[in-house]
Scaffold this motif. Structure first.
Motif, mmCIF file in Angstrom:
data_model
loop_
_atom_site.group_PDB
_atom_site.id
_atom_site.type_symbol
_atom_site.label_atom_id
_atom_site.label_comp_id
_atom_site.label_asym_id
_atom_site.label_seq_id
_atom_site.Cartn_x
_atom_site.Cartn_y
_atom_site.Cartn_z
ATOM 1 N N PHE A 195 0.827 -1.200 0.000
ATOM 2 C CA PHE A 195 0.000 0.000 0.000
ATOM 3 C C PHE A 195 0.861 1.250 0.000
ATOM 4 C CE2 PHE A 195 -3.329 2.871 1.068
ATOM 5 C CZ PHE A 195 -2.878 3.664 2.113
ATOM 6 N N VAL A 196 0.409 2.265 -0.762
ATOM 7 C CA VAL A 196 1.103 3.554 -0.773
ATOM 8 C C VAL A 196 0.210 4.656 -0.213
ATOM 9 C CG1 VAL A 196 2.162 5.321 -2.229
ATOM 10 C CG2 VAL A 196 2.525 2.890 -2.746
ATOM 11 N N ALA A 197 -0.979 4.818 -0.817
ATOM 12 C CA ALA A 197 -1.859 5.907 -0.394
ATOM 13 C C ALA A 197 -3.271 5.631 -0.863
ATOM 14 C CB ALA A 197 -1.376 7.241 -0.960
ATOM 15 N N THR A 198 -4.238 6.231 -0.163
ATOM 16 C CA THR A 198 -5.617 6.130 -0.570
ATOM 17 C C THR A 198 -6.333 7.448 -0.321
ATOM 18 O OG1 THR A 198 -7.652 4.799 -0.386
ATOM 19 C CG2 THR A 198 -6.466 5.258 1.655
ATOM 20 N N ILE A 199 -7.412 7.687 -1.083
ATOM 21 C CA ILE A 199 -8.175 8.914 -0.955
ATOM 22 C C ILE A 199 -9.653 8.569 -1.040
ATOM 23 C CG2 ILE A 199 -8.034 9.400 -3.448
ATOM 24 C CD1 ILE A 199 -7.791 12.411 -2.660
ATOM 25 N N SER A 200 -10.453 9.230 -0.208
ATOM 26 C CA SER A 200 -11.888 8.950 -0.185
ATOM 27 C C SER A 200 -12.569 9.502 -1.429
ATOM 28 C CB SER A 200 -12.507 9.562 1.068
ATOM 29 O OG SER A 200 -12.344 10.974 1.057
ATOM 30 N N CYS A 239 -2.676 1.870 -9.703
ATOM 31 C CA CYS A 239 -3.826 2.550 -9.134
ATOM 32 C C CYS A 239 -4.988 1.570 -9.074
ATOM 33 C CB CYS A 239 -4.209 3.774 -9.955
ATOM 34 S SG CYS A 239 -4.594 3.443 -11.678
ATOM 35 N N ALA A 240 -5.929 1.868 -8.201
ATOM 36 C CA ALA A 240 -7.056 0.964 -8.011
ATOM 37 C C ALA A 240 -8.280 1.734 -7.544
ATOM 38 C CB ALA A 240 -6.691 -0.115 -6.998
ATOM 39 N N VAL A 241 -9.445 1.196 -7.861
ATOM 40 C CA VAL A 241 -10.726 1.756 -7.421
ATOM 41 C C VAL A 241 -11.244 0.921 -6.263
ATOM 42 C CG1 VAL A 241 -13.095 2.277 -8.049
ATOM 43 C CG2 VAL A 241 -11.266 2.624 -9.716
ATOM 44 N N GLY A 242 -11.640 1.589 -5.200
ATOM 45 C CA GLY A 242 -12.110 0.883 -4.026
ATOM 46 C C GLY A 242 -13.506 0.321 -4.169
ATOM 47 N N ARG A 243 -13.859 -0.548 -3.239
ATOM 48 C CA ARG A 243 -15.194 -1.145 -3.216
ATOM 49 C C ARG A 243 -16.197 -0.249 -2.492
ATOM 50 N NH1 ARG A 243 -14.731 -6.560 -4.634
ATOM 51 N NH2 ARG A 243 -12.589 -7.392 -4.529
ATOM 52 N N SER A 244 -15.698 0.767 -1.790
ATOM 53 C CA SER A 244 -16.577 1.659 -1.054
ATOM 54 C C SER A 244 -16.041 3.083 -1.146
ATOM 55 C CB SER A 244 -16.684 1.206 0.403
ATOM 56 O OG SER A 244 -15.424 1.327 1.040
ATOM 57 N N GLY A 285 -11.312 4.532 1.608
ATOM 58 C CA GLY A 285 -10.284 3.585 1.237
ATOM 59 C C GLY A 285 -9.727 2.787 2.388
ATOM 60 N N SER A 286 -8.791 1.940 2.048
ATOM 61 C CA SER A 286 -8.165 1.025 2.986
ATOM 62 C C SER A 286 -6.734 0.780 2.532
ATOM 63 C CB SER A 286 -8.946 -0.293 3.010
ATOM 64 O OG SER A 286 -8.216 -1.313 3.656
ATOM 65 N N ASP A 287 -5.926 0.270 3.447
ATOM 66 C CA ASP A 287 -4.567 -0.101 3.062
ATOM 67 C C ASP A 287 -4.491 -1.571 2.641
ATOM 68 O OD1 ASP A 287 -3.217 -0.346 6.474
ATOM 69 O OD2 ASP A 287 -4.903 -1.327 5.484
ATOM 70 N N GLN A 288 -5.631 -2.207 2.541
ATOM 71 C CA GLN A 288 -5.672 -3.609 2.141
ATOM 72 C C GLN A 288 -6.053 -3.737 0.670
ATOM 73 O OE1 GLN A 288 -4.803 -6.154 4.389
ATOM 74 N NE2 GLN A 288 -4.180 -4.292 5.462
ATOM 75 N N ALA A 289 -5.288 -4.503 -0.082
ATOM 76 C CA ALA A 289 -5.543 -4.663 -1.511
ATOM 77 C C ALA A 289 -6.912 -5.285 -1.793
ATOM 78 C CB ALA A 289 -4.442 -5.500 -2.146
ATOM 79 N N THR A 290 -7.398 -6.070 -0.858
ATOM 80 C CA THR A 290 -8.693 -6.724 -1.048
ATOM 81 C C THR A 290 -9.859 -5.746 -1.010
ATOM 82 O OG1 THR A 290 -8.701 -7.202 1.319
ATOM 83 C CG2 THR A 290 -7.938 -8.961 -0.165
ATOM 84 N N ALA A 291 -9.596 -4.517 -0.561
ATOM 85 C CA ALA A 291 -10.637 -3.487 -0.519
ATOM 86 C C ALA A 291 -10.814 -2.786 -1.858
ATOM 87 C CB ALA A 291 -10.316 -2.462 0.565
ATOM 88 N N TYR A 292 -10.080 -3.202 -2.868
ATOM 89 C CA TYR A 292 -10.115 -2.575 -4.190
ATOM 90 C C TYR A 292 -10.553 -3.589 -5.232
ATOM 91 C CZ TYR A 292 -7.713 1.045 -1.677
ATOM 92 O OH TYR A 292 -7.412 2.012 -0.753
#
Length: 123
Positions: free
Chosen positions: A46-51, A95-100, A103-110
Motif C-alpha cells: 500500500f502507498v496511499a488512498t483517498i476517499s 492505481c485501483a478503485v475501491g469497493r466503497s 479507502g483502505s490499506d488492504q488490496a482486497t478493498a479494491y
C-alpha cells in the motif's frame, strides 16, 4: 472500469514525478481510489488512498510527507505527486478503485486495478 496509469519514468534521487490514473467506462467518483506499488522480488504494498470526495487521505509511513494523493472527479482521475524520491521508491505503481467510498490499506478493498507504471529512482 478501465484504469490507465501514466507518468512513471527514471528520476534521480531527490527528484519528483507525478503519476496520473484515469478511469474510463464508468465513473469512479463515488468510490475511494488508491495507489499500491510492487518492487522486484517483493509483495505489492500500500502507498496511499483517498476517499470519494478527496476529504480523507491515508498514507503508508514510508511515504508520508513526500507523496501526496489527490483526485479530480470531473476528470475521473487520481494523482500521486511524488517528491524527494528515494531509490527505495523504485517499483511498479498501480492505481485501483475501491469497493466503497472510503479507502483502505488492504488490496482486497479494491476491485479494479490499472496496468501499472514503472518508477525508477537512481542514486
Amino acid at each position: 472500469v478501465q484504469l490507465q496509469a501514466s507518468g512513471g519514468g527514471l528520476v534521480q534521487a531527490g527528484g519528483s514525478l507525478r503519476l496520473s490514473c484515469a478511469a474510463s467506462g464508468r465513473t469512479a467518483s463515488a468510490y475511494a481510489m488508491g495507489w499500491f506499488r510492487q518492487a522486484p522480488g517483493k509483495e505489492r504494498e500500500f502507498v496511499a488512498t483517498i476517499s470519494w470526495n478527496g476529504g480523507t487521505t491515508h498514507y503508508a509511513d514510508s511515504v508520508k510527507g513526500r507523496l501526496t494523493i489527490s483526485r479530480d472527479n470531473a476528470k475521473n482521475t487520481v494523482y500521486l505527486q511524488m517528491n524527494s524520491l528515494k531509490p527505495e521508491d523504485t517499483a511498479v505503481y498501480y492505481c485501483a478503485v475501491g469497493r466503497s467510498a472510503y479507502g483502505s490499506d488492504q488490496a482486497t478493498a479494491y476491485t479494479y486495478w490499472g496496468q501499472g507504471t514503472q518508477v525508477t529512482v537512481s542514486s
